[in-house]
Design a protein around this motif. Structure first.
Motif, short mmCIF file in Angstrom:
data_model
loop_
_atom_site.label_atom_id
_atom_site.label_comp_id
_atom_site.label_asym_id
_atom_site.label_seq_id
_atom_site.Cartn_x
_atom_site.Cartn_y
_atom_site.Cartn_z
N SER A 88 0.87 -1.17 0.00
CA SER A 88 0.00 0.00 0.00
C SER A 88 0.91 1.22 0.00
O SER A 88 2.02 1.16 -0.52
CB SER A 88 -0.92 -0.02 1.22
OG SER A 88 -0.17 0.08 2.42
N MET A 89 0.50 2.31 0.58
CA MET A 89 1.34 3.50 0.55
C MET A 89 2.50 3.37 1.53
O MET A 89 2.30 3.28 2.74
CB MET A 89 0.50 4.75 0.86
CG MET A 89 -0.44 5.11 -0.27
SD MET A 89 -1.24 6.70 -0.03
CE MET A 89 -2.37 6.30 1.29
N VAL A 90 3.71 3.33 0.98
CA VAL A 90 4.91 3.26 1.80
C VAL A 90 5.36 4.69 2.09
O VAL A 90 5.39 5.54 1.20
CB VAL A 90 6.04 2.50 1.06
CG1 VAL A 90 7.26 2.37 1.96
CG2 VAL A 90 5.54 1.12 0.63
N HIS A 91 5.69 4.93 3.34
CA HIS A 91 6.01 6.31 3.76
C HIS A 91 7.40 6.71 3.26
O HIS A 91 8.38 6.73 3.99
CB HIS A 91 5.95 6.42 5.29
CG HIS A 91 5.86 7.84 5.77
ND1 HIS A 91 4.77 8.63 5.52
CD2 HIS A 91 6.74 8.60 6.46
CE1 HIS A 91 4.98 9.82 6.05
NE2 HIS A 91 6.16 9.83 6.62
N THR A 92 7.45 7.02 1.97
CA THR A 92 8.69 7.46 1.33
C THR A 92 8.49 8.87 0.78
O THR A 92 7.39 9.45 0.86
CB THR A 92 9.06 6.53 0.17
OG1 THR A 92 8.01 6.58 -0.82
CG2 THR A 92 9.23 5.09 0.65
N ALA A 93 9.54 9.40 0.17
CA ALA A 93 9.45 10.74 -0.42
C ALA A 93 8.39 10.80 -1.51
O ALA A 93 7.76 11.84 -1.72
CB ALA A 93 10.82 11.14 -0.98
N MET A 94 8.17 9.68 -2.21
CA MET A 94 7.16 9.67 -3.26
C MET A 94 5.77 9.99 -2.70
O MET A 94 4.98 10.71 -3.32
CB MET A 94 7.14 8.32 -3.97
CG MET A 94 6.24 8.29 -5.19
SD MET A 94 6.33 6.75 -6.13
CE MET A 94 5.25 5.70 -5.15
N ILE A 95 5.48 9.47 -1.52
CA ILE A 95 4.17 9.72 -0.90
C ILE A 95 4.12 11.10 -0.26
O ILE A 95 3.14 11.83 -0.40
CB ILE A 95 3.83 8.62 0.13
CG1 ILE A 95 3.71 7.26 -0.58
CG2 ILE A 95 2.55 8.96 0.87
CD1 ILE A 95 2.64 7.22 -1.66
N THR A 96 5.17 11.47 0.45
CA THR A 96 5.15 12.78 1.11
C THR A 96 5.11 13.92 0.09
O THR A 96 4.46 14.95 0.32
CB THR A 96 6.37 12.96 2.03
OG1 THR A 96 7.57 12.77 1.26
CG2 THR A 96 6.35 11.94 3.16
N GLU A 136 9.48 10.72 -7.06
CA GLU A 136 10.25 9.51 -7.31
C GLU A 136 10.24 8.58 -6.12
O GLU A 136 10.25 9.02 -4.98
CB GLU A 136 11.70 9.89 -7.60
CG GLU A 136 12.20 9.41 -8.93
CD GLU A 136 13.64 9.73 -9.16
OE1 GLU A 136 14.47 8.84 -8.88
OE2 GLU A 136 13.96 10.83 -9.59
N SER A 137 10.23 7.30 -6.40
CA SER A 137 10.43 6.28 -5.38
C SER A 137 11.81 5.71 -5.58
O SER A 137 12.06 4.98 -6.53
CB SER A 137 9.38 5.17 -5.51
OG SER A 137 9.67 4.12 -4.63
#
Length: 256
Positions: free
Chosen positions: A151-159, A251-252
């Motif tokens: 699901s949504m991984v708390h990475t820069a892509m999501i933030t 980006e992820s």
């Protein structure tokens, strides 16, 4: 361990992690020749390549397909689909030689409704199909293929791509909150490592998504129908549809 990344500082970052056990190489998943060179460098350093993880991915700003720039769609396909294929193909012969493993990073968006991020969901469905096909095609070579559904991984892509966009939050708020639980990067990494250790064909994190995937043929038509009539969902989509188009991606970063 080898990390291939677009960032020019990747070799220095990997060296800081471990001077002997890790190496970093610069590569662009959109350019197959850079991945071929990366694989050659890894084999030259370690003598073999047992596991390849295709993890590169980008996320366009939330928006309806009607308003999304063609360039954003093309970028998503180039990185999230062609880039994954390039990574797998570049590593495949070495992995076959070691009867090793390939891992591709799909998403729960491979089987949930992609409203507001249709091209991204399309790419993750494509990655799922890639993994399924490879599992069968490479079985005679002793190679196993793993598909990771996060699901949504708390990475820069999501933030950057979700948290920084009030309209994305508004659209997500119309979905059941139990479906939106975020996971830490360490949780995703642990699930991936555990899956590789078991040579599992799939991993899900959070695990609650596994039964939904299994029941997608029954559940998805019901959910899709509900969302077409849901006032909050349609209002959020109408607002997105009225927002001026812009090209913005997050980006992820990970193993390329």
């Amino acid at each position: 361990m080898a990390i291939a990344d677009l960032d020019s500082n990747t070799p220095q970052r990997a060296a800081a992690m471990s001077s002997t056990a890790a190496m970093g190489v610069v590569a662009d998943v959109r350019a197959r020749e850079t991945l071929d060179a990366a694989v050659d460098a890894v084999v030259d350093r370690f003598g073999r390549l047992d596991v390849a993880i295709a993890n590169a991915g980008i996320l366009a700003r939330t928006g309806t397909l009607r308003t999304m720039p063609v360039s954003s769609v093309e970028s998503l396909l180039a990185v999230n689909v062609t880039g994954v294929v390039n990574t797998v193909q570049a590593a495949m012969d070495q992995v076959i030689a070691q009867r090793g493993q390939l891992a591709v990073i799909s998403s729960v968006f491979a089987f949930t409704n992609g409203m507001g991020t249709i091209p991204y969901a399309m790419t993750k469905a494509a990655v799922e199909q890639l993994g399924r096909g490879l599992r069968v095609e490479l079985a005679n070579h002793g190679v196993s293929t793993l598909i990771a559904y996060f699901s949504m991984v708390h990475t820069a892509m999501i933030t950057q791509g979700v948290d920084g966009d009030p309209l994305a939050d508004r659209l997500l708020a119309t979905m059941p909150q139990t479906m939106l639980k975020r996971i830490a990067p360490e949780t995703a990494a642990t699930a991936l490592v555990d899956g590789l250790a078991r040579r599992s064909p799939t991993v899900f994190a959070p695990s609650r998504w596994k039964p939904l995937s299994a029941l997608r043929g029954l559940v998805n038509p019901v959910l899709d129908s509900r969302m077409t009539r849901d006032i909050r969902t349609q209002a959020a989509l109408s607002t997105l549809d009225a927002r001026p188009a812009t090209q913005k991606t997050a980006e992820s970063k990970g193993t390329r």
